[in-house]
Write a protein that holds these residues in place. Structure first.
Motif, short mmCIF file in Angstrom:
data_model
loop_
_atom_site.label_atom_id
_atom_site.label_comp_id
_atom_site.label_asym_id
_atom_site.label_seq_id
_atom_site.Cartn_x
_atom_site.Cartn_y
_atom_site.Cartn_z
N PRO A 72 -2.40 1.38 -12.54
CA PRO A 72 -2.76 1.00 -11.18
C PRO A 72 -4.14 1.52 -10.77
O PRO A 72 -4.91 0.84 -10.12
N SER A 91 -9.97 1.00 -10.34
CA SER A 91 -8.74 0.25 -10.07
C SER A 91 -8.27 -0.50 -11.30
O SER A 91 -9.05 -0.80 -12.23
N PHE A 135 1.21 -2.72 -8.03
CA PHE A 135 0.51 -2.51 -6.76
C PHE A 135 1.45 -2.12 -5.62
O PHE A 135 1.00 -1.99 -4.48
N THR A 138 0.45 -0.18 -2.35
CA THR A 138 -0.99 -0.28 -2.09
C THR A 138 -1.21 -0.71 -0.64
O THR A 138 -0.57 -1.64 -0.16
N ARG A 147 -6.51 -1.56 -6.23
CA ARG A 147 -5.40 -0.64 -5.98
C ARG A 147 -5.63 0.15 -4.69
O ARG A 147 -4.69 0.63 -4.07
#
Length: 245
Positions: A72, A91, A135, A138, A147
């Motif tokens: 992630p 990310s 995700f 997030t 992310r």
């Protein structure tokens, strides 16, 4: 047009110089330059054809990526030691060029990245819903692609691009371009996409959606029936398309 790559962790792709964000680019994303003026550059993103402006100092000469970030998020460290100083965060989906590799680290221009958080560019997952689940939690960010912040279409695009499948950047274009329309009344199945005006969600299982949304301000699982009624009640209308990839 000259091709360059993004040299910052996450970059806003702006509608005009110093204007509002439309989408984002990640470290290692490649772009073609259309115009440069007063420290700003108008680019076309190779990954989806999206056009926008970014700061010229957020670009560098293109260099072929060897690996991509599959966790992630990850850190690049000053030394091949996780106790050393972390220099930058990257990310999921960022692209890097390995200088050397050990059993534990990939050395890059940014520093040393844990090898377990990377994969060769040729390695692609085959389940976009499983990718999208990375995700979970997030924070929602309109126009976000990372992310650190993502929106509904960004979540769909991140999952499909990771699997080697082309995908536009916005939900309206995704509705037109992705999959085949499912006959009304056909039960939804994992991997389907449901579209509303201005929104898209993954079907992750029996009566369950996975999506980034501004009501929860995060990427969440939500019962499908609940989401359909909630979106209707808040004035955003009915499902406009049910697509199967």
């Amino acid at each position: 047009m000259t091709r360059h790559r993004v040299s910052a962790s996450v970059v806003d792709l702006l509608r005009s110089p110093d204007g509002p964000r439309d989408r984002q680019l990640l470290f290692g994303d490649t772009v073609r330059i259309e115009e440069t003026k007063s420290g700003w550059t108008r680019v076309i993103a190779d990954k989806d054809g999206y056009t926008g402006w970014l700061r010229s100092d957020q670009l560098t000469a293109d260099a072929p990526a060897t690996h991509w970030i599959t966790a992630p998020a990850t850190h690049a460290y000053q030394e091949a030691d996780f106790k050393s100083r972390d220099l930058v965060s990257l990310s999921f989906g960022s692209k890097i060029q390995a200088r050397t590799e050990t059993d534990r680290f990939v050395e890059t221009e940014l520093g040393y990245i844990p090898k377990v958080h990377t994969a060769p560019m040729t390695a692609k997952p085959d389940d976009p819903v499983e990718v999208a689940q990375l995700f979970l939690g997030t924070p929602y960010l309109w126009g976000g692609n990372s992310r650190f912040g993502i929106d509904c279409s960004g979540l769909v695009q991140a999952a499909l691009l990771a699997c080697g499948l082309p995908c536009p950047g916005d939900s309206g274009e995704q509705e037109r371009a992705l999959g085949k329309t499912v006959i009304e009344g056909t039960p939804a199945q994992r991997g389907d996409l449901l579209f509303w005006k201005g929104h898209v969600a993954w079907v992750s299982g029996d009566n369950m959606l996975l999506h980034a949304n501004a009501s929860h301000m995060a990427v969440v699982f939500e019962p499908m029936d609940q989401a359909i009624h909630r979106i209707m009640d808040q004035g955003d209308g009915p499902v406009t398309a049910h697509k199967r990839l």
